[in-house]
Design an enzyme around this catalytic site. Structure first.
Site, PDB file in Angstrom:
ATOM      1  N   ASN A   6       2.607 -62.040  14.371  1.00  0.00           N
ATOM      2  CA  ASN A   6       2.875 -60.620  14.618  1.00  0.00           C
ATOM      3  C   ASN A   6       1.527 -59.946  14.847  1.00  0.00           C
ATOM      4  O   ASN A   6       0.779 -59.697  13.903  1.00  0.00           O
ATOM      5  CB  ASN A   6       3.596 -60.017  13.402  1.00  0.00           C
ATOM      6  CG  ASN A   6       3.783 -58.516  13.546  1.00  0.00           C
ATOM      7  OD1 ASN A   6       3.610 -57.960  14.633  1.00  0.00           O
ATOM      8  ND2 ASN A   6       4.148 -57.854  12.458  1.00  0.00           N
ATOM      9  N   TRP A   7       1.255 -59.659  16.100  1.00  0.00           N
ATOM     10  CA  TRP A   7      -0.062 -59.096  16.436  1.00  0.00           C
ATOM     11  C   TRP A   7      -0.178 -57.612  16.122  1.00  0.00           C
ATOM     12  O   TRP A   7      -1.255 -57.041  16.240  1.00  0.00           O
ATOM     13  CB  TRP A   7      -0.355 -59.340  17.924  1.00  0.00           C
ATOM     14  CG  TRP A   7      -0.982 -60.662  18.193  1.00  0.00           C
ATOM     15  CD1 TRP A   7      -0.995 -61.753  17.364  1.00  0.00           C
ATOM     16  CD2 TRP A   7      -1.703 -61.051  19.367  1.00  0.00           C
ATOM     17  NE1 TRP A   7      -1.673 -62.792  17.950  1.00  0.00           N
ATOM     18  CE2 TRP A   7      -2.110 -62.392  19.188  1.00  0.00           C
ATOM     19  CE3 TRP A   7      -2.026 -60.410  20.559  1.00  0.00           C
ATOM     20  CZ2 TRP A   7      -2.843 -63.091  20.144  1.00  0.00           C
ATOM     21  CZ3 TRP A   7      -2.742 -61.107  21.523  1.00  0.00           C
ATOM     22  CH2 TRP A   7      -3.152 -62.430  21.310  1.00  0.00           C
ATOM     23  N   LYS A   8       0.939 -56.988  15.785  1.00  0.00           N
ATOM     24  CA  LYS A   8       0.928 -55.544  15.511  1.00  0.00           C
ATOM     25  C   LYS A   8       0.208 -54.802  16.651  1.00  0.00           C
ATOM     26  O   LYS A   8       0.373 -55.177  17.794  1.00  0.00           O
ATOM     27  CB  LYS A   8       0.284 -55.264  14.141  1.00  0.00           C
ATOM     28  CG  LYS A   8       0.873 -56.141  13.043  1.00  0.00           C
ATOM     29  CD  LYS A   8       0.467 -55.698  11.675  1.00  0.00           C
ATOM     30  CE  LYS A   8       0.975 -56.707  10.656  1.00  0.00           C
ATOM     31  NZ  LYS A   8       0.906 -56.213   9.296  1.00  0.00           N
ATOM     32  N   HIS A  90      10.579 -53.941  10.349  1.00  0.00           N
ATOM     33  CA  HIS A  90       9.309 -54.240   9.669  1.00  0.00           C
ATOM     34  C   HIS A  90       8.962 -53.058   8.750  1.00  0.00           C
ATOM     35  O   HIS A  90       9.202 -51.900   9.097  1.00  0.00           O
ATOM     36  CB  HIS A  90       8.208 -54.465  10.701  1.00  0.00           C
ATOM     37  CG  HIS A  90       6.965 -55.038  10.102  1.00  0.00           C
ATOM     38  ND1 HIS A  90       6.072 -54.272   9.381  1.00  0.00           N
ATOM     39  CD2 HIS A  90       6.470 -56.297  10.087  1.00  0.00           C
ATOM     40  CE1 HIS A  90       5.090 -55.039   8.953  1.00  0.00           C
ATOM     41  NE2 HIS A  90       5.301 -56.282   9.372  1.00  0.00           N
ATOM     42  N   GLU A  92       6.312 -51.605   8.133  1.00  0.00           N
ATOM     43  CA  GLU A  92       5.434 -50.585   8.729  1.00  0.00           C
ATOM     44  C   GLU A  92       6.231 -49.601   9.577  1.00  0.00           C
ATOM     45  O   GLU A  92       5.904 -48.422   9.653  1.00  0.00           O
ATOM     46  CB  GLU A  92       4.314 -51.270   9.533  1.00  0.00           C
ATOM     47  CG  GLU A  92       3.295 -51.904   8.592  1.00  0.00           C
ATOM     48  CD  GLU A  92       2.479 -53.032   9.197  1.00  0.00           C
ATOM     49  OE1 GLU A  92       2.554 -53.263  10.416  1.00  0.00           O
ATOM     50  OE2 GLU A  92       1.774 -53.700   8.409  1.00  0.00           O
ATOM     51  N   GLU A 159       9.537 -60.043   3.391  1.00  0.00           N
ATOM     52  CA  GLU A 159       8.154 -59.580   3.374  1.00  0.00           C
ATOM     53  C   GLU A 159       7.969 -58.519   2.289  1.00  0.00           C
ATOM     54  O   GLU A 159       8.214 -57.319   2.537  1.00  0.00           O
ATOM     55  CB  GLU A 159       7.785 -58.960   4.723  1.00  0.00           C
ATOM     56  CG  GLU A 159       7.876 -59.908   5.898  1.00  0.00           C
ATOM     57  CD  GLU A 159       6.940 -59.473   7.009  1.00  0.00           C
ATOM     58  OE1 GLU A 159       6.069 -60.254   7.364  1.00  0.00           O
ATOM     59  OE2 GLU A 159       7.063 -58.340   7.491  1.00  0.00           O
ATOM     60  N   GLY A 165      -0.714 -57.548   4.328  1.00  0.00           N
ATOM     61  CA  GLY A 165      -2.069 -57.091   4.646  1.00  0.00           C
ATOM     62  C   GLY A 165      -2.950 -56.832   3.433  1.00  0.00           C
ATOM     63  O   GLY A 165      -3.993 -56.200   3.550  1.00  0.00           O
ATOM     64  N   SER A 202       0.440 -61.787   3.783  1.00  0.00           N
ATOM     65  CA  SER A 202      -0.852 -62.409   3.475  1.00  0.00           C
ATOM     66  C   SER A 202      -0.846 -63.936   3.551  1.00  0.00           C
ATOM     67  O   SER A 202      -1.586 -64.604   2.818  1.00  0.00           O
ATOM     68  CB  SER A 202      -1.359 -61.937   2.104  1.00  0.00           C
ATOM     69  OG  SER A 202      -1.617 -60.544   2.143  1.00  0.00           O
ATOM     70  N   GLY A 224      -2.294 -60.601  10.005  1.00  0.00           N
ATOM     71  CA  GLY A 224      -3.745 -60.714  10.169  1.00  0.00           C
ATOM     72  C   GLY A 224      -4.240 -62.105  10.552  1.00  0.00           C
ATOM     73  O   GLY A 224      -5.054 -62.255  11.473  1.00  0.00           O
TER      74      GLY A 224
HETATM   75  C1  PEP Z   1       3.321 -58.671   8.663  1.00  0.00           C
HETATM   76  O1  PEP Z   1       2.950 -57.534   8.860  1.00  0.00           O
HETATM   77  O2  PEP Z   1       4.399 -59.068   9.123  1.00  0.00           O
HETATM   78  C2  PEP Z   1       2.467 -59.534   7.875  1.00  0.00           C
HETATM   79  C3  PEP Z   1       3.011 -60.543   7.287  1.00  0.00           C
HETATM   80  O3  PEP Z   1       1.140 -59.175   7.809  1.00  0.00           O
HETATM   81  P1  PEP Z   1      -0.027 -59.976   7.039  1.00  0.00           P
HETATM   82  O4  PEP Z   1       0.148 -61.445   7.340  1.00  0.00           O
HETATM   83  O5  PEP Z   1      -1.291 -59.439   7.605  1.00  0.00           O
HETATM   84  O6  PEP Z   1       0.144 -59.711   5.591  1.00  0.00           O
END
Ligand code: PEP
Length: 245
Positions: A6-8, A90, A92, A159, A165, A202, A224
């Site tokens: 997931n490049w966001k 998601h 976010e 998640e 993050g 993470s 990330g």
């Molecule tokens: C995400 O936003 O879907 C995610 C898992 O981010 P991260 O791996 O950076 O925690």
């Protein structure tokens, strides 16, 4: 797809080319069918044109089909560009864009109507985790999005918000337990075919092996650590070491 990048809001033109090259130097391309990438909308076409075996997805779609909705992108539009899947709900988007369950449910229906595989994200806050209310909360999220739907096929990404993050990955045995609970809720309460249940929060090349070893973990959604092709490749290798080879 089981291991999804997931490049966001990261990535400019041509970034996918370098990422794919680095990933191909790290992981076996024959196994790319099980990988997915959700770049920003602006890179979907570039990713698709490249014709990798990696599945291509969007990070969001509109809950509406078409019309005067400035700035929105519909399910038909991402299907038209060749998207295979879409990430929905998601945290976010739930937090920054106040996406409610009824909106997420409409997005799910839009995706399914256009033959796009939905990856539905659920997960609790730190407050709910500390108060041991995770299961109740996940039930309410799943109910809000899946109740009344018939015979739908989807993937779920668990998640925990406090793990996204932050570098604080959830404990593997807890992830496993919650995945088992989500599977159980889905089979008991809803008319869904749960294709995969994947973990996000993470995940990196150091901790992914232990997570992938858990019985009820079918893959991962990675933010990330997915931005670098080598790092994502090492995570993919950890997955394939356990599941495919
Ligand atoms: C995400 O936003 O879907 C995610 C898992 O981010 P991260 O791996 O950076 O925690």
């Amino acid at each position: 797809m089981k291991v999804i990048a997931n490049w966001k809001m990261h990535g400019l033109k041509d970034d996918f080319l370098l990422w794919h090259k680095n990933l191909s130097e790290t992981a076996d391309e024959n196994l790319f069918d099980d990988l997915g990438i959700a770049p920003p909308f602006t890179l979907l076409d570039e990713c698709k044109t490249y014709q990798s075996k990696i599945k291509i997805g969007a990070q969001n779609i509109s809950h509406l089909a078409e019309g005067p909705f400035t700035g929105e992108i519909s399910a038909a539009m991402i299907k038209n560009i060749g998207a295979d899947f879409v990430i929905l709900g998601h945290s976010e988007r739930r937090e920054l864009h106040a996406e409610r369950e009824d909106i997420i449910k409409s997005k799910l229906l839009e995706a399914l109507n256009h033959n796009i595989h939905p990856v539905l994200c659920v997960g609790e806050s730190k407050e709910l985790y500390d108060a041991k209310k995770t299961e109740d909360f996940l039930y309410s999220q799943l109910y809000g999005s899946l109740n009344d739907l018939n015979n739908i096929k989807l993937s779920i990404a668990y998640e925990p918000i406090w793990a996204i993050g932050t570098g604080h990955v959830a404990k593997s045995f807890e992830i496993n337990k919650i995945h088992a609970t989500i599977k159980e809720i889905c089979s008991r309460e809803f008319d869904v075919q749960l294709e995969n249940i994947i973990y996000g929060g993470s995940v990196n090349d150091q901790n992914s092996k232990e997570i992938f070893e858990q019985e009820h973990v079918d893959g991962a959604l990675i933010g990330g650590a997915s931005l670098d092709g080598y790092s994502f490749g090492r995570i993919a290798n950890n997955f394939f070491d356990i599941h495919n080879r």
